[in-house]
Design a protein around this motif. Structure first.
Motif, PDB file in Angstrom:
ATOM      1  N   ASP A 158      25.570  85.568 -43.644  1.00 34.14           N
ATOM      2  CA  ASP A 158      26.575  84.525 -43.863  1.00 34.14           C
ATOM      3  C   ASP A 158      27.679  84.633 -42.834  1.00 34.14           C
ATOM      4  O   ASP A 158      27.903  85.677 -42.238  1.00 34.14           O
ATOM      5  N   TRP A 208      22.893  81.223 -43.725  1.00 35.09           N
ATOM      6  CA  TRP A 208      21.557  81.016 -43.152  1.00 35.09           C
ATOM      7  C   TRP A 208      20.557  81.911 -43.886  1.00 35.09           C
ATOM      8  O   TRP A 208      20.835  83.076 -44.147  1.00 35.09           O
ATOM      9  N   SER A 236      19.308  76.445 -44.113  1.00 34.25           N
ATOM     10  CA  SER A 236      20.497  76.564 -44.953  1.00 34.25           C
ATOM     11  C   SER A 236      20.647  75.303 -45.791  1.00 34.25           C
ATOM     12  O   SER A 236      20.087  74.257 -45.457  1.00 34.25           O
ATOM     13  N   SER A 296      22.158  78.938 -54.357  1.00 35.05           N
ATOM     14  CA  SER A 296      22.653  77.654 -53.869  1.00 35.05           C
ATOM     15  C   SER A 296      22.837  76.675 -55.026  1.00 35.05           C
ATOM     16  O   SER A 296      23.878  76.015 -55.141  1.00 35.05           O
TER      17      SER A 296
END
Length: 753
Positions: free
Chosen positions: A4, A112, A378, A453
Motif C-alpha cells: 500500500d 495494489w 487495485s 475492499s
C-alpha cells in the motif's frame, strides 16, 4: 502480496466548524415563547387587518376559532412535499452530524494487489468451463455475503432504502451540501467523469497519461493509443486529450444517440484524434459479440496489430428504484468490457473499468480471472465519486498478454459472453458463478483483498448514506471543507483551477499571423523547371534535395496551405483566399502545406473479387504548426518525423466519408534512379502508397509532377518552402516542350551519383 501507498494530504475539520449550519448559533424552537414568535414573525399590518376581521391573538382562525394556533415551520420544507407531510426515514429534525465518522483525505488509501502466482495458474479452457454455474436469478442481495461481512452488507442495503423515500430535488440539494468534494463539480470539463479519470491517473502516479514514459514503450515514436468503452459523452477521453493533445489517439465504443460521445462540445480538448466506432450492429452495444469482434478487428488494424496502450470503461445504466440490484443488472456490461480489454490492450498495457457492488460470485470470479492476466490490480473509490453511491474502479496494470493463461481466460470469457447474449431477455435463468468459492478462497491473497475492499467500502458508503439522510432531515447543515478540499485535490491531480469557458474564435488569417513572422512567405510560388538543362543548373548538389511525387498537373495545382481553426473548420488557401473545405479534420491551430490527392484503391470481396474505389486524401508535405506544437524552427528531418505521428493520430479509416490524412511519400533525390517512387503503368506514371485502408490490396495515385525541397544545413520550414522546385513530367509517349521526361531525370541523377 499486498502493498500500500502511504497516505498524505490529510485534512481534518476543527471542532468549532464540525456542525456549522446556515445560522451562526443553534436555536431550538422550543426556546422561543409564543409571544416572541408572534412579534418576530408576523407582519404588523397583516395582524391589524386580521384583528379588524375578528381575529384574537392566541386563537385559531375559523368561525369557531378551530384553526391551528401553532406557527407553521416553513424553514425546513423539503422538495415538493406539502406542508406537514412526513416520510419514513427523513422526517425534519435539527439533528447534528458527527463529522469524525468520515475518513476524508485528499490522497485516498490505495492498495495494489501484486500477482505473484501467475506462472502457476495454468488451467485449461475446459477446466474453467466446468466452473460455470447457472440457476434462477438472485433476488436478495443480502444473501451474497461470501465476500464481505454480513453485518456490513446488511447496513449498506438498509442505508440505501433512503432512495425509496426521497424526492429527487431534495436528494440533489442534500448531496450538494454533504459531499466534501462536491464543489469540484466538473471543473472546466464536460462532466464529472473527466475528474474521476484525473483522480485515478494522479493516484496511480499518472500511469495512464505517462504511458509514453513507460519503460516498455520508450521505443515507440507515437502516437500512443487508448480506448474508451461505454463512456459517452466522453469525459474520460476529454481528460486524456486535454492533457496529451494529438500525441494520443482514441477509439470509442458506446451506445448511439443520447448516450453517444459528445467531445465536440468540449471547451478544452480537440476531438480530431478520437474515433467513434459502433460495431457491426452499428448501435454501440458492447454486450453484442459481433460488435466486440468488429471493434477489436478495427482497433487492431489501426494500431498495426499491437493494440491500444490502455483502455478505460465507464459502463452503467439507470437503476432508479433498483439500487440494491445494480451489481446484478450490470454483469453483462462488466464482463464484456473486460473481454474487450483483453482483446485490444497490448502487452504491458493498462485497464481501468467501473464497478458497483462486488458482492456476488459472478463479479468476484470475473475480477479473479482478470487479476491473473495482469501484473497487479487495485479497487479504488476515488474522491471524485460521490461517497453515497456504490461506484468504484478496478485498475489493472501491465497486461501479461503473451501467456497461456491470458489466452485461456479470453476464450473462457467468450463462452460466458455468448451465453449471456443467448440468455438476453430471459428472466428465469441466469449465470450465477464463473469461479467456484473454494477456488477463490484457495487464493488467500486475492480473497483477503476482495473481502477487505468490500468491507471498507461498505462502511464508507453506509456513512455516506447516513450523512446524506441527516442532511436531508436537517437542511441547515453544510459541509465547510468543500472549498479547501477542492483546492488541494486540483493541485494533487494537476488540474488548473479555472472556469469552463468556450475556446476563443479563431480564423485562418489570425492563425497565420500568430504562427509566422512574415505571413507573406506563404504566397511565394515554386520555381518551375521544364528542361533538363535548367534542372542541371539549379540542382547543383543532388544530395541536398528530397523529391516528392505529386498528383498536381499544370492545369490543376493541388498544393496548398491548410489551416485548422477547429476540428470541423478547415480552410485551404486558394488564389490568395481562404476557402472552407468539407470532410477534412485537423486539430485546432494546425497550419500545414500539403496536396489534395485522388487515390485509386483496391480491396478484395469475400468472393475474392477485386473492388476498386476512389479515396480522397490530404498528403502533408511540410508543417509550420500541428495543433499547439510549433515546428517552424525545427530542421527538416525532425518535422517529417512529427508529421508522421500527427497523420497517424488524425486519420480515421473507419470513417470513409472523411478525407484521409497521410504524410507525403518522399525520398532523397540521389536515390531516385536506383529506387524510384514513381512507376510507369498502362495509364501513365503512378506512385504506390503504403496501405492504410481496411483490407486494402493496392493504393496508388497518378503522378504528374515532382516537388523538390532543399533540406541541407538543417533548414527551417521557411527556407525549404521558399526554395522549393516543381517539375512537371510526362511519360515518354506523351512528352512535349513544357515537360521533362522522367527517364531523362533518372539518367542525369545516375550519371551524377
Amino acid at each position: 502480496m499486498i502493498s500500500d501507498n502511504i497516505t498524505d494530504y490529510e485534512l481534518n475539520m476543527s471542532l468549532q466548524y464540525q456542525n456549522l449550519n446556515m445560522y451562526e448559533t443553534d436555536i431550538e424552537s422550543s426556546d422561543i415563547s409564543q409571544n416572541e414568535t408572534s412579534s418576530s414573525h408576523n407582519d404588523e399590518k397583516v395582524l391589524r387587518m386580521m384583528q379588524k376581521m375578528g381575529y384574537k391573538e392566541g386563537s385559531g382562525l375559523g368561525k369557531s376559532e378551530q384553526g391551528n394556533t401553532k406557527v407553521v415551520d416553513f424553514n425546513y420544507q423539503l422538495g415538493k412535499r406539502g406542508f406537514g407531510l412526513k416520510l419514513r426515514n427523513i422526517e425534519d429534525t435539527m439533528e447534528k452530524w458527527d463529522f469524525a465518522l468520515e475518513d476524508v483525505n485528499v490522497k485516498e488509501n490505495f492498495i495494489w494487489l501484486d500477482n505473484e502466482d501467475a506462472e502457476n495458474f495454468t488451467l485449461t479452457v475446459e477446466e474453467m468451463s466446468s466452473w460455470l454455474k447457472e440457476g434462477p436469478p438472485i433476488v436478495d442481495i443480502k444473501t451474497q455475503s461470501n465476500y464481505c461481512d454480513q453485518e456490513f452488507l446488511n447496513k449498506v442495503v438498509e442505508a440505501k432504502d433512503i432512495f425509496d423515500e426521497m424526492d429527487i430535488i431534495e436528494l440533489c440539494h442534500a448531496r450538494a451540501r454533504c459531499n466534501p468534494f462536491e464543489s469540484l463539480r466538473s471543473a472546466f470539463f464536460m462532466n464529472r467523469a473527466a475528474l474521476k479519470m484525473a483522480n485515478i491517473d494522479a493516484l496511480t502516479d499518472f500511469m495512464f497519461t505517462n504511458i509514453d514514459k513507460n519503460e516498455h514503450f520508450t521505443s515507440n515514436t507515437g502516437p500512443f493509443y487508448f480506448a474508451d468503452v461505454c463512456a459517452g459523452p466522453g469525459g474520460f477521453s476529454e481528460y486524456i486529450l486535454w492533457k496529451k493533445r494529438w500525441l494520443f489517439k482514441g477509439f470509442g465504443l458506446t451506445l448511439k444517440d443520447e448516450n453517444d460521445f459528445k467531445l465536440h462540445e468540449s471547451c478544452c480538448a480537440c476531438p480530431a484524434t478520437f474515433q467513434s466506432l459502433y460495431g457491426k450492429d452499428e448501435d454501440g452495444n458492447v454486450c453484442s459479440p459481433e460488435n466486440i469482434t468488429d471493434f477489436t478487428e478495427k482497433v487492431l488494424f489501426e494500431t498495426e496489430g499491437e493494440g491500444v496502450h490502455f483502455m478505460m470503461s465507464d459502463g452503467g445504466f439507470s437503476v432508479e428504484g433498483n439500487e440494491n440490484f445494480q451489481e446484478i443488472l450490470s454483469k453483462s456490461i462488466y464482463i464484456c468490457q473486460c473481454l474487450v480489454a483483453l482483446e485490444i490492450v497490448r502487452s504491458h498495457g493498462h485497464f481501468v473499468t467501473k464497478l458497483f457492488d462486488v458482492f456476488t460470485s459472478f463479479s468476484v470470479g470475473l475480477l479473479y480471472l482478470i487479476y491473473h492476466c495482469f501484473e497487479k490490480v487495485s479497487i479504488l473509490k476515488p474522491n471524485s465519486s460521490r461517497p453515497a453511491n456504490s461506484e468504484r474502479y478496478f485498475i489493472c496494470s501491465n497486461l501479461r498478454r503473451n501467456t497461456l493463461h491470458y489466452e485461456n481466460v479470453k476464450k473462457y470469457l467468450w463462452i460466458i459472453v455468448q451465453r449471456l447474449w443467448a440468455l438476453n431477455g430471459q428472466s428465469e435463468i441466469d449465470i450465477l458463478e464463473i469461479v467456484p468459492l473454494e477456488v477463490l478462497k484457495k487464493d488467500e491473497n486475492f480473497y483477503k483483498f476482495i473481502c477487505n475492499s468490500n468491507n471498507s467500502l461498505a462502511i464508507k458508503q453506509t456513512v455516506g448514506l447516513k450523512k446524506l439522510a441527516t442532511f436531508c432531515r436537517n437542511p441547515t447543515l453544510v459541509e465547510s471543507r468543500q472549498e479547501e478540499l477542492k483546492k488541494k485535490c486540483l493541485e494533487f491531480w494537476q488540474i488548473p483551477d479555472r472556469q469552463k469557458t468556450p475556446l476563443p474564435q479563431l480564423n485562418a488569417i489570425e492563425l497565420v499571423n500568430t504562427v509566422m513572422d512574415k505571413p507573406e512567405i506563404i504566397l511565394v510560388q515554386p520555381r518551375e523547371i521544364n528542361q533538363i538543362k535548367a534542372f542541371n543548373e539549379l540542382i547543383s548538389n543532388i544530395e541536398d534535395w528530397y523529391y516528392y511525387p505529386l498528383f498536381s498537373s499544370k492545369k490543376t495545382n493541388n498544393c496548398n496551405f491548410y489551416a485548422g481553426v477547429s476540428v470541423s473548420k478547415v480552410y485551404r488557401l486558394q488564389k490568395h483566399k481562404w476557402v472552407r473545405i468539407k470532410n477534412v479534420q485537423l486539430s485546432r491551430g494546425t497550419l500545414v502545406y500539403g496536396e489534395f490527392v485522388k487515390e485509386k484503391c483496391t480491396t478484395k470481396s469475400l468472393q475474392d473479387q477485386e473492388i476498386e474505389y476512389i479515396q480522397y486524401s490530404l498528403h502533408i508535405i511540410d508543417a509550420l504548426q500541428l495543433g499547439e506544437q510549433n515546428l517552424s524552427d525545427l530542421d527538416f528531418s525532425e518535422r517529417q518525423e512529427i508529421i508522421k505521428v500527427y497523420c497517424k493520430s488524425l486519420n480515421k479509416e473507419s470513417q470513409p466519408h472523411l478525407v484521409r490524412i497521410r504524410p507525403k511519400v518522399m525520398d532523397k533525390l540521389i536515390k531516385i534512379s536506383s529506387n524510384c517512387l514513381i512507376s510507369q503503368g498502362k495509364e501513365g506514371l503512378y506512385c504506390n502508397l503504403p496501405l492504410m485502408g481496411y483490407k486494402s490490396v493496392t493504393e496508388t495515385f497518378n503522378v504528374n509532377s515532382i516537388l523538390l525541397l532543399k533540406t541541407n544545413l538543417n533548414q527551417s520550414f521557411h527556407w525549404s518552402y521558399v526554395l522549393r522546385v516543381q517539375i512537371f513530367i510526362k511519360s515518354v509517349e506523351d512528352i512535349n516542350e513544357d515537360t521533362i521526361c522522367l527517364e531523362d531525370i533518372l539518367i542525369e541523377i545516375k550519371q551524377r551519383s
